[in-house]
Scaffold this active site. Structure first.
Site, PDB file in Angstrom:
ATOM      1  N   ASP A 134      29.830  54.307  49.836  1.00 11.49           N
ATOM      2  CA  ASP A 134      30.024  55.753  49.897  1.00 11.49           C
ATOM      3  C   ASP A 134      30.672  56.334  48.644  1.00 11.49           C
ATOM      4  O   ASP A 134      30.852  57.544  48.529  1.00 11.49           O
ATOM      5  CB  ASP A 134      30.856  56.131  51.129  1.00 11.49           C
ATOM      6  N   ARG A 192      41.839  57.238  36.248  1.00  8.12           N
ATOM      7  CA  ARG A 192      42.081  56.143  35.307  1.00  8.12           C
ATOM      8  C   ARG A 192      41.850  56.659  33.886  1.00  8.12           C
ATOM      9  O   ARG A 192      41.006  57.523  33.665  1.00  8.12           O
ATOM     10  CB  ARG A 192      41.113  54.980  35.586  1.00  8.12           C
ATOM     11  N   ASP A 269      31.023  42.402  34.871  1.00  5.18           N
ATOM     12  CA  ASP A 269      31.104  43.867  34.931  1.00  5.18           C
ATOM     13  C   ASP A 269      32.550  44.342  35.047  1.00  5.18           C
ATOM     14  O   ASP A 269      32.811  45.543  35.012  1.00  5.18           O
ATOM     15  CB  ASP A 269      30.262  44.412  36.100  1.00  5.18           C
ATOM     16  N   ASP A 279      39.714  47.282  36.359  1.00  7.57           N
ATOM     17  CA  ASP A 279      39.310  47.098  37.763  1.00  7.57           C
ATOM     18  C   ASP A 279      40.309  46.274  38.562  1.00  7.57           C
ATOM     19  O   ASP A 279      40.151  45.066  38.734  1.00  7.57           O
ATOM     20  CB  ASP A 279      37.911  46.477  37.847  1.00  7.57           C
TER      21      ASP A 279
END
Length: 520
Positions: A134, A192, A269, A279
């Site tokens: 989502d 971020r 990634d 991340d």
């Protein structure tokens, strides 16, 4: 609210011509334009005053309605077009094809004081790369990212930063344990900040599709804007660029090892081309010193991303990046030379890092053996890494017999310290004492230097979980309390002493305190 917008990526790289926000394979484009989702009732919970200043805003501006709207995705900055980036990646060792910014939307790039910053919202809605998700984020994962990225910066670890943490006012459905029992949680958005959010996967996707034209455009853009000191893009420059990326990646991982940080998901990634920690999902700091520990439930069986394997995974990921850049370089031998240098550089830099943790400035011939013996001892019984190294600075090399007593607070189960373990520690402290005698600095200087690389305070998962539990009840004070403390992780901060402690027993197996899922 005035920002000096200086968008480069959207102006210089090819855009996805399709403007509909539908899930799809995006070809021959580096990004897709996308508008953040409007939220029900946004509320700002915390702002980093340091990052505000870095991008050219004031505290007063951060309290405005305009700031709230922009940094929760409810308004778009004038003359900007938000976008999501296209990239692929190797996940847990397997090529996953197109991934992309599934829950991250880049707002704009800004210039301030000769520094360049990209602003990105995490959890601001769907993008063409969201696949079946989502595109939203929940409060717990947002608190973790917001606190951790700033904590890492103050530890001296290369990292992306965070500007703001906000509630969206929406409820988000999540299955926290992946056990088929999803529940609604508070939705949240983190802004971020980084010079760039480009990852290894941005380059891999074009090489995998044999779209070498777009690959070259992207590499040239990267060099021109972030590695301009290497010279004009050319085959030779591409090689030097790869060498620089390898070096930065290694330096970042050495810092992780130094403070006992475990990333948890070192997929390609999730590897920044700038050598920044990026991340923050199921990360964690070592509680007990353990090369085999991973904070990621998904990685529990194979432990690919365990603490002791992070340097190897960095190298594995660099191999994948080398393969992606090869069509532009076409020099296998030199690329291989860079990768081989990573291995020898790791041995050298890792030993230098451990010397610094032990307060050794002179290079001793038997230092590697001293470190190996220390690591073997740390594994004999559960020993808190942060507390052990911090207390070690109190060691008096003229009193080696008192060594064990100085670090005893680091042991989780003191009753496990058998006579055999005591003897092994006594032997090590004796060797350490003799080794320190070769140093030229006095004990006061040594303590100061050791305390500048061995943090007193790190963001243990249970601490974040306490802040999350409070936040779920509408109490956000601990978020700020931890945020302020973690700005000075190497300082004594007597008023924060309660956080200089081993993980409590209640947190050993509690969700969010030990292992975490990728949705964390």
């Amino acid at each position: 609210m005035k920002l000096h917008i200086e968008d480069t990526l959207t102006k210089e790289l090819p855009a996805d011509p399709i403007l509909e926000n539908t899930r799809r394979q995006v070809e021959k484009a580096c990004f897709s334009f996308v508008t953040p989702k409007q939220t029900a009732k946004p509320e700002l919970l915390h702002v980093s005053s340091e990052m505000l200043k870095n991008i050219g805003l004031t505290i007063e501006e951060s309290q405005s309605e305009a700031f709230l709207k922009v940094f929760t995705g409810n308004a778009v900055l004038p003359n900007t077009k938000p976008y999501a980036m296209c990239y692929g990646g190797h996940q847990f060792g397997n090529w996953a094809g197109q991934l992309g910014d599934g829950r991250a939307i880049n707002l704009a790039e800004v210039e301030h004081n000769n520094k360049h910053w990209a602003l990105q919202l995490k959890g601001a809605g769907e993008t063409p790369y969201s696949r079946t998700a989502d595109g939203l984020a929940v409060l717990r994962s947002s608190i973790r990212e917001y606190l951790c990225s700033e904590a890492m910066h103050h530890l001296g670890v290369p990292t992306t930063r965070a500007l703001s943490l906000a509630l969206s006012g929406d409820q988000v459905l999540r299955d926290v344990l992946y056990n088929g029992n999803p529940e609604y949680e508070k939705g949240a958005i983190v802004c971020r900040v980084s010079p760039s959010f480009l990852r290894f996967g941005n380059y891999e996707i074009f090489a995998a599709r044999q779209d070498f034209k777009t690959l070259k455009l992207l590499v040239d853009y990267t060099i021109n804007h972030f590695f301009s000191d290497l010279g004009e893009p050319s085959k030779e420059t591409y090689l030097v660029f790869f060498k620089e990326v390898a070096q930065r990646t290694l330096d970042m991982i050495i810092h992780w090892q130094r403070v006992g940080f475990v990333h948890g998901v070192m997929n390609t990634d999730n590897m920044s081309i700038l050598g920044l920690t990026i991340d923050y999902g199921p990360y964690g700091w070592l509680e007990g010193f353990d090369f085999g520990w991973t904070p990621n439930t998904t990685d529990r069986q194979h432990k690919r991303y365990r603490y002791g394997n992070q340097p190897n995974i960095g190298l594995w990921n660099l191999y994948k990046l080398a393969n992606a850049l090869y069509p532009l370089i076409e020099d296998e031998e030199t690329l291989k030379g860079v990768l081989d240098a990573y291995k020898s550089d790791f041995d050298m830099k890792s030993l230098a890092m451990m010397r610094s943790k032990l307060g050794l400035e002179v290079e001793g011939v038997s230092d590697a053996l001293l470190v190996q013996d220390l690591e073997a001892n740390l594994l004999l019984t559960e020993t808190d890494m942060t507390i052990f190294f911090r207390k070690l600075s109190d060691f008096d090399n003229k009193k080696p017999s008192e060594g064990l007593e100085i670090v005893e607070n680091a042991f989780y189960v003191p009753t496990e310290i058998s006579e055999d373990i005591q003897q092994k520690w006594a032997s090590w402290f004796q060797k350490y004492s003799e080794r320190l005698a070769q140093e030229k600095i006095n004990s006061i200087e040594r303590k100061e230097k050791m305390n500048s690389v061995n943090p007193k305070y790190v963001l243990r998962n249970y601490m974040t979980q306490l802040a999350i539990d409070d936040a779920d009840k509408g109490d956000y004070k601990l978020i700020d309390g931890l945020f302020q403390m973690l700005k000075k992780p190497y300082d004594e901060q007597p008023e924060q002493e309660k956080w200089f402690a081993k993980r409590p027993d209640w947190a050993r197996h509690k969700v969010g305190c030990s292992m975490l899922s990728c949705s964390s």
